[in-house]
Scaffold this active site. Sequence first.
Site, short mmCIF file in Angstrom:
data_model
loop_
_atom_site.label_atom_id
_atom_site.label_comp_id
_atom_site.label_asym_id
_atom_site.label_seq_id
_atom_site.Cartn_x
_atom_site.Cartn_y
_atom_site.Cartn_z
N ASN A 1 69.42 -16.42 0.00
CA ASN A 1 70.46 -16.78 0.97
C ASN A 1 71.59 -15.78 0.89
O ASN A 1 72.03 -15.38 -0.19
CB ASN A 1 70.94 -18.22 0.78
CG ASN A 1 71.47 -18.53 -0.60
OD1 ASN A 1 70.98 -18.00 -1.60
ND2 ASN A 1 72.48 -19.38 -0.68
N ILE A 2 72.02 -15.35 2.06
CA ILE A 2 73.08 -14.35 2.18
C ILE A 2 74.20 -14.96 3.02
O ILE A 2 74.02 -15.19 4.22
CB ILE A 2 72.55 -13.06 2.87
CG1 ILE A 2 71.29 -12.53 2.14
CG2 ILE A 2 73.64 -11.99 2.93
CD1 ILE A 2 71.47 -12.12 0.70
N CYS B 1 69.79 -18.42 5.52
CA CYS B 1 69.09 -19.12 4.43
C CYS B 1 68.02 -18.21 3.82
O CYS B 1 67.51 -17.28 4.46
CB CYS B 1 68.39 -20.36 4.97
SG CYS B 1 69.47 -21.72 5.39
N GLU C 1 64.92 -18.88 3.13
CA GLU C 1 63.60 -18.98 3.79
C GLU C 1 63.55 -18.06 5.00
O GLU C 1 62.57 -17.39 5.27
CB GLU C 1 63.34 -20.43 4.25
CG GLU C 1 63.23 -21.41 3.12
CD GLU C 1 64.57 -21.95 2.64
OE1 GLU C 1 65.63 -21.33 2.93
OE2 GLU C 1 64.57 -22.99 1.96
N CYS D 1 65.90 -26.48 4.81
CA CYS D 1 66.66 -27.13 5.88
C CYS D 1 65.81 -27.19 7.16
O CYS D 1 64.78 -26.52 7.27
CB CYS D 1 67.97 -26.41 6.13
SG CYS D 1 67.81 -24.89 7.09
N CYS E 1 65.06 -23.83 8.99
CA CYS E 1 64.05 -23.00 8.32
C CYS E 1 62.65 -23.58 8.52
O CYS E 1 61.68 -22.83 8.65
CB CYS E 1 64.38 -22.86 6.84
SG CYS E 1 65.83 -21.82 6.59
N1 THU Z 1 70.34 -22.69 1.99
C1 THU Z 1 69.16 -22.00 1.96
O1 THU Z 1 69.12 -20.83 1.58
N2 THU Z 1 68.04 -22.63 2.37
C2 THU Z 1 67.99 -23.91 2.85
O2 THU Z 1 66.95 -24.35 3.32
C3 THU Z 1 69.19 -24.74 2.79
C4 THU Z 1 70.46 -24.06 2.45
C5 THU Z 1 71.57 -22.01 1.58
C6 THU Z 1 72.55 -21.77 2.69
C7 THU Z 1 73.86 -21.67 1.95
O3 THU Z 1 74.05 -20.34 1.54
C8 THU Z 1 73.66 -22.56 0.73
O4 THU Z 1 72.26 -22.78 0.62
C9 THU Z 1 74.39 -23.89 0.80
O5 THU Z 1 74.11 -24.54 1.99
#
Ligand code: THU
Length: 136
Positions: A46-47, A57, A59, A95, A98
């Site tokens: 996640n960036i 995210c 994914e 989420c 994704c």
């Molecule tokens: N995040 C993900 O990388 N994948 C997900 O499916 C849910 C949320 C990240 C986004 C954000 O940087 C952090 O988690 C908190 O929401």
Amino acid sequence: MISEEMKQKLIREAILARKNSYSPYSGFAVGTALLCESGKIYRGANIENASYGLTNCAERSAAFTAATAGERVFKAIAIVGAPAKEKATEICPPCGSCRQVLAEFGAADMPVILGTESGTYEERTLSELLPDTFKL
Ligand code: THU
């Protein structure tokens, strides 16, 4: 069918990918490893962004990297996430956004491996996570 060995490899790759998470705003770090039809594995993290809504995210980072490399069939993904300062001991399901992006290139029975750093994991199929998927 994805072997147990490959599942463990994907979890290890996702743990490594998580180390490159850029998450100064939420403090929540996610790593993914996406196995594609070519046999290649693409990592994602996640960036985040100072303009919060622009965050990508983990994914989708992996999905877009793979698609950009020419992949069109996703075979399995492992996901590992937790607060950045902690070990990932709980599963981190993807989420809704994704799930929809993965469904563009993944079959209904694609395994989604919800890994931890405790050596345990749970497994779902994409259609369990996203029934009645929107498709054109
Ligand atoms: N995040 C993900 O990388 N994948 C997900 O499916 C849910 C949320 C990240 C986004 C954000 O940087 C952090 O988690 C908190 O929401």
